[in-house]
Design a protein around this motif. Structure first.
Motif, short mmCIF file in Angstrom:
data_model
loop_
_atom_site.label_atom_id
_atom_site.label_comp_id
_atom_site.label_asym_id
_atom_site.label_seq_id
_atom_site.Cartn_x
_atom_site.Cartn_y
_atom_site.Cartn_z
N ARG A 16 0.84 -1.19 0.00
CA ARG A 16 0.00 0.00 0.00
C ARG A 16 0.88 1.24 0.00
O ARG A 16 1.82 1.33 0.78
CB ARG A 16 -0.92 0.00 1.21
N ALA A 17 0.55 2.15 -0.90
CA ALA A 17 1.23 3.43 -0.99
C ALA A 17 0.27 4.49 -0.44
O ALA A 17 -0.81 4.69 -1.00
CB ALA A 17 1.61 3.73 -2.43
N PHE A 18 0.66 5.12 0.66
CA PHE A 18 -0.17 6.15 1.28
C PHE A 18 0.38 7.51 0.90
O PHE A 18 1.52 7.85 1.24
CB PHE A 18 -0.17 6.00 2.81
N LYS A 19 -0.43 8.29 0.19
CA LYS A 19 -0.04 9.66 -0.18
C LYS A 19 -0.41 10.57 0.98
O LYS A 19 -1.55 10.56 1.45
CB LYS A 19 -0.75 10.08 -1.46
N LEU A 20 0.57 11.34 1.44
CA LEU A 20 0.36 12.20 2.60
C LEU A 20 0.11 13.64 2.18
O LEU A 20 0.67 14.11 1.18
CB LEU A 20 1.60 12.15 3.51
N THR A 52 4.64 13.54 -0.51
CA THR A 52 5.28 12.43 0.17
C THR A 52 4.40 11.18 0.12
O THR A 52 3.19 11.26 0.24
CB THR A 52 5.54 12.81 1.63
N ILE A 53 5.04 10.02 -0.06
CA ILE A 53 4.35 8.73 -0.07
C ILE A 53 5.05 7.79 0.89
O ILE A 53 6.28 7.70 0.88
CB ILE A 53 4.34 8.11 -1.48
N ARG A 64 9.70 6.00 3.29
CA ARG A 64 9.02 7.26 3.04
C ARG A 64 9.73 7.90 1.85
O ARG A 64 10.95 8.08 1.87
CB ARG A 64 9.11 8.14 4.28
N PHE A 65 8.98 8.26 0.84
CA PHE A 65 9.55 8.77 -0.40
C PHE A 65 9.02 10.18 -0.63
O PHE A 65 7.83 10.43 -0.57
CB PHE A 65 9.18 7.85 -1.57
N GLU A 66 9.95 11.09 -0.92
CA GLU A 66 9.60 12.49 -1.12
C GLU A 66 10.09 12.94 -2.48
O GLU A 66 11.08 12.42 -2.98
CB GLU A 66 10.21 13.34 -0.01
N PRO A 67 9.39 13.92 -3.07
CA PRO A 67 9.84 14.41 -4.38
C PRO A 67 11.21 15.08 -4.26
O PRO A 67 11.58 15.57 -3.18
CB PRO A 67 8.76 15.42 -4.78
N ALA A 68 11.95 15.08 -5.35
CA ALA A 68 13.25 15.73 -5.36
C ALA A 68 13.05 17.23 -5.16
O ALA A 68 12.06 17.80 -5.63
CB ALA A 68 13.95 15.47 -6.69
N PRO A 69 13.97 17.87 -4.43
CA PRO A 69 13.86 19.33 -4.25
C PRO A 69 13.85 20.03 -5.61
O PRO A 69 14.50 19.58 -6.56
CB PRO A 69 15.11 19.68 -3.45
#
Length: 73
Positions: A16-20, A52-53, A64-69
């Protein structure tokens, strides 16, 4: 959204991928079918664009995965 067929379910595990949202609360969730943890992580990295996912397999936290700056390629 991913539709799991009987064949996909046999050879894959459901993650499961939870989008925050900006406050860190779950805004939405999506099923990710993958053969293993590495495959699931690659899929989620490809999904990260604007927010963030968090990736989970049942109660097991995988990252926890975040978009690149902005400004970085």
């Amino acid at each position: 959204m991913l539709a799991l067929t009987a064949e996909t379910a046999r050879r894959s595990r459901a993650y499961r991928a939870f989008k925050l949202d900006r406050a860190g609360r779950v805004a939405s969730a999506e099923l990710v079918a993958a053969e293993d943890d590495s495959h699931a992580r690659r899929q989620v990295r490809a999904m990260v664009q604007h927010g963030t996912i968090e990736l989970w397999e049942r109660t097991r936290f995988l990252g926890r995965f975040e978009p690149a700056p902005k400004g970085r390629n």
